[in-house]
Structure formats: C-alpha cells, structure tokens
Write a protein that holds these residues in place. Structure first.
Motif, PDB file in Angstrom:
ATOM      1  N   ALA A 285       0.815  -1.215   0.000  1.00 54.96           N
ATOM      2  CA  ALA A 285       0.000   0.000   0.000  1.00 54.96           C
ATOM      3  C   ALA A 285       0.854   1.274   0.000  1.00 54.96           C
ATOM      4  O   ALA A 285       0.326   2.369  -0.185  1.00 54.96           O
ATOM      5  N   ILE A 286       2.152   1.135   0.182  1.00 59.34           N
ATOM      6  CA  ILE A 286       3.031   2.308   0.170  1.00 59.34           C
ATOM      7  C   ILE A 286       3.112   2.824  -1.265  1.00 59.34           C
ATOM      8  O   ILE A 286       3.484   2.083  -2.171  1.00 59.34           O
ATOM      9  N   PRO A 287       2.775   4.093  -1.473  1.00 56.03           N
ATOM     10  CA  PRO A 287       2.843   4.651  -2.830  1.00 56.03           C
ATOM     11  C   PRO A 287       4.279   4.615  -3.373  1.00 56.03           C
ATOM     12  O   PRO A 287       5.245   4.716  -2.606  1.00 56.03           O
ATOM     13  N   GLU A 288       4.393   4.478  -4.667  1.00 52.51           N
ATOM     14  CA  GLU A 288       5.708   4.369  -5.306  1.00 52.51           C
ATOM     15  C   GLU A 288       6.595   5.571  -4.995  1.00 52.51           C
ATOM     16  O   GLU A 288       7.781   5.406  -4.706  1.00 52.51           O
ATOM     17  N   HIS A 289       6.043   6.777  -5.013  1.00 53.70           N
ATOM     18  CA  HIS A 289       6.867   7.958  -4.747  1.00 53.70           C
ATOM     19  C   HIS A 289       7.395   7.951  -3.310  1.00 53.70           C
ATOM     20  O   HIS A 289       8.508   8.386  -3.057  1.00 53.70           O
ATOM     21  N   GLN A 290       6.614   7.425  -2.389  1.00 54.03           N
ATOM     22  CA  GLN A 290       7.076   7.346  -0.999  1.00 54.03           C
ATOM     23  C   GLN A 290       8.158   6.273  -0.860  1.00 54.03           C
ATOM     24  O   GLN A 290       9.126   6.444  -0.125  1.00 54.03           O
ATOM     25  N   ARG A 291       8.004   5.164  -1.580  1.00 53.73           N
ATOM     26  CA  ARG A 291       9.013   4.103  -1.539  1.00 53.73           C
ATOM     27  C   ARG A 291      10.344   4.632  -2.070  1.00 53.73           C
ATOM     28  O   ARG A 291      11.405   4.375  -1.514  1.00 53.73           O
ATOM     29  N   GLN A 292      10.273   5.415  -3.153  1.00 55.72           N
ATOM     30  CA  GLN A 292      11.485   5.995  -3.716  1.00 55.72           C
ATOM     31  C   GLN A 292      12.137   6.954  -2.725  1.00 55.72           C
ATOM     32  O   GLN A 292      13.363   6.965  -2.588  1.00 55.72           O
ATOM     33  N   ALA A 293      11.329   7.742  -2.026  1.00 54.49           N
ATOM     34  CA  ALA A 293      11.868   8.660  -1.018  1.00 54.49           C
ATOM     35  C   ALA A 293      12.526   7.875   0.114  1.00 54.49           C
ATOM     36  O   ALA A 293      13.606   8.260   0.606  1.00 54.49           O
ATOM     37  N   MET A 294      11.922   6.778   0.528  1.00 54.12           N
ATOM     38  CA  MET A 294      12.507   5.954   1.588  1.00 54.12           C
ATOM     39  C   MET A 294      13.839   5.368   1.148  1.00 54.12           C
ATOM     40  O   MET A 294      14.779   5.277   1.943  1.00 54.12           O
ATOM     41  N   GLU A 295      13.941   4.966  -0.117  1.00 58.80           N
ATOM     42  CA  GLU A 295      15.206   4.434  -0.636  1.00 58.80           C
ATOM     43  C   GLU A 295      16.305   5.491  -0.581  1.00 58.80           C
ATOM     44  O   GLU A 295      17.440   5.206  -0.205  1.00 58.80           O
ATOM     45  N   ILE A 296      15.964   6.717  -0.942  1.00 56.01           N
ATOM     46  CA  ILE A 296      16.944   7.811  -0.910  1.00 56.01           C
ATOM     47  C   ILE A 296      17.404   8.051   0.522  1.00 56.01           C
ATOM     48  O   ILE A 296      18.602   8.178   0.794  1.00 56.01           O
TER      49      ILE A 296
END
Length: 70
Positions: A51-62
C-alpha cells in the motif's frame, strides 16, 4: 508501479513481537477466518507494504541510502 505478490519460494523467516492484546485478537481472528496466525500476519505485512505509494518508496530508498553512506 505495482510490486508483485510474494510467492512461497521467496519467503524468509521473520520474528515479530506483538503486544499481548494483539495476540489475543490475532488468535480470535485466526479461529474465525480459519487461517493460521503466520498466514494472517504475512498477509497483513504484505498488504501494508504494497500500500506504500511508489513515490514514498522511492523517497525511503533515498533516505536509507543517505543514512547508509554516513
């Protein structure tokens, strides 16, 4: 981007500690729906992570990469 569902060969063991009240609810839910507790927890975690939005997942990776490099 939608992440694929987990399939059994890719499963790993994880220890989860839950509060006593949650465990009682989990046991009750398990009896009602006829699934074992591990299966219910696996579905809950998978559902929450998917359920985590893709843009949030990308931010978490950064953020994780920044923390790892410092």
């Amino acid at each position: 981007m939608v992440r694929s569902n987990l399939n059994k060969p890719n499963l790993v063991n994880v220890t989860v500690r839950v509060e006593e009240g949650c465990l009682s609810d989990l046991k009750l839910y398990s009896r009602v729906v006829g699934k074992n507790q591990s299966e219910i927890l696996r579905e809950l975690v998978t559902s929450a992570l998917n359920a985590i939005p893709e843009h949030q997942r990308q931010a978490m990776e950064i953020i994780a990469n920044c923390k790892a490099s410092s």
